[in-house]
Design a protein around this motif. Structure first.
Motif, PDB file in Angstrom:
ATOM      1  N   ALA A 175       0.816  -1.213   0.000  1.00 21.77           N
ATOM      2  CA  ALA A 175       0.000   0.000   0.000  1.00 21.77           C
ATOM      3  C   ALA A 175       0.855   1.271   0.000  1.00 21.77           C
ATOM      4  O   ALA A 175       0.626   2.186  -0.797  1.00 21.77           O
ATOM      5  N   HIS A 178       2.918   1.774  -3.290  1.00 22.92           N
ATOM      6  CA  HIS A 178       2.130   2.046  -4.504  1.00 22.92           C
ATOM      7  C   HIS A 178       1.620   3.490  -4.518  1.00 22.92           C
ATOM      8  O   HIS A 178       1.449   4.077  -5.578  1.00 22.92           O
ATOM      9  N   CYS A 300      -5.531   5.159  -5.341  1.00 19.50           N
ATOM     10  CA  CYS A 300      -5.227   3.917  -4.623  1.00 19.50           C
ATOM     11  C   CYS A 300      -5.958   2.748  -5.253  1.00 19.50           C
ATOM     12  O   CYS A 300      -7.158   2.837  -5.522  1.00 19.50           O
ATOM     13  N   GLY A 324      -2.096  -3.355  -3.878  1.00 16.22           N
ATOM     14  CA  GLY A 324      -2.555  -2.093  -3.309  1.00 16.22           C
ATOM     15  C   GLY A 324      -2.942  -2.256  -1.858  1.00 16.22           C
ATOM     16  O   GLY A 324      -2.155  -2.740  -1.065  1.00 16.22           O
TER      17      GLY A 324
END
Ligand code: ZN
Ligand code: ZN
Length: 330
Positions: A175, A178, A300, A324
């Protein structure tokens, strides 16, 4: 008083259990927030696994909260009922210790952490200290913004500590990485992404977000790194990253917990390479990142789970079955 649902950790190393409670009234200085999304962070796994000591128990995990103000406590100014707000990991600080007074509230001697020492957002409602909540405006989807509140903020703080580097290595492409890769691309910097050995799916994902190169964590990148940020909780990545940074380069550890770092020869630290960790965040980090992320066009990739499937979300994060970020939607 209306009822709320929460996923509760009663003891470390046991699954979360769904509990019903009444929605608390806000104390002085507090907001009650109707949660619309809460991201699942690796730190939640560390809390559930008992790797972070002395959590409040029972505890509702979750510190990437997006929701709407449902009630405003006495003495709160600047927030109105219905307004969309975010709540991060830093739940409160003392304001009087030497760290708070020096502008390093992330190192406060008596901090409160959301989802660790006070109940967090794996719930339909959460209570937060209004001074540590952030207005989020109306642009963007709640679930897609939730990971900004920790993955985004910690990534941003890690990058600040990495300095004005041109070529940055990101170790662990979950997370935080990215999001940060998109910021770096927007800033015109070069990104080298390192993943678990042979994880070609994560490497393709990194390239799709603008990474100039992606490979295995023990690869030597095509050019030396000016700085490396380690997001994976794997101590063995520290010597790997030290070998990949140039003279004078920095290695920043972005996680709150990491497996032991194996011993390594002094020669890979020599030539003024630096190694440091990042602890928590300041409200200034949050204000900076929350203003910058929309400008950078950060998007996201999220996998949504209903609140009652929080254990499944944690398991998917643990086993790297996600691209993600995982987000709970009550
Ligand atoms: Zn303090
Ligand atoms: Zn987190």
């Amino acid at each position: 008083m209306t009822a709320m649902r929460a996923m509760v950790l009663e003891r470390p190393r046991t699954p979360l259990v769904l509990r019903e409670r009444s929605v608390p009234a806000p104390g002085a200085g507090e907001l009650v927030i109707a949660v619309s999304a809460c991201g699942v962070c690796r730190t939640d796994l560390h809390v559930v696994d008992g790797e972070l000591e002395h959590p409040k128990l029972p505890i509702v995990p979750g510190h990437e909260i997006v929701g709407r103000v449902a009630a405003v406590g006495q003495g709160v100014s600047g927030f109105t009922v219905g307004e969309r707000v975010g709540v991060p990991w830093l739940g409160a600080t003392c304001g009087v210790c030497p760290y708070c007074r020096e502008g390093a509230e992330n190192l406060c001697d008596a901090p409160v952490f959301t989802g660790y020492t006070r109940d967090g957002g794996f719930a339909t409602h959460a209570v937060a200290d209004a001074r540590y909540c952030f207005p989020l405006g109306e642009d963007g989807d709640d679930a897609e913004i939730a990971p900004w509140l920790c993955a985004g903020l910690i990534g941003w703080r890690s990058l600040r500590l990495a300095g004005e580097s041109e070529t940055i290595g990101l170790y662990g492409f979950g997370a935080a990485a990215h999001i940060l890769a998109q910021v770096l691309r927007w800033q015109g910097r070069r990104v080298m992404a390192f993943t678990r050995t042979g994880d070609t799916r994560a490497q393709d994902f990194a390239r799709s977000l603008g990474a100039d190169w992606a490979g295995d964590s023990d690869d030597i990148p095509p050019e030396p790194l000016d700085a490396a940020i380690i997001f994976a909780p794997v101590g063995a990545l520290v010597p790997a990253a030290l070998k990949a940074v140039r003279k004078g380069g920095r290695v920043v550890c972005g996680g709150i917990h990491m497996s032991d770092i194996p011993s390594f020869p002094y020669s890979i630290l020599w030539e003024e390479r630096q190694l440091r960790s990042v602890a928590n965040l300041t409200r200034e980090d949050a204000r900076e990142f929350l203003a910058l992320a929309p400008k950078a066009g950060v998007q996201c990739a999220v996998t949504r789970y209903p609140l009652a499937k929080a254990n499944e979300a944690l398991a998917d994060l643990r086993h790297g079955r996600l691209e993600g970020a995982a987000v709970l939607v009550p």
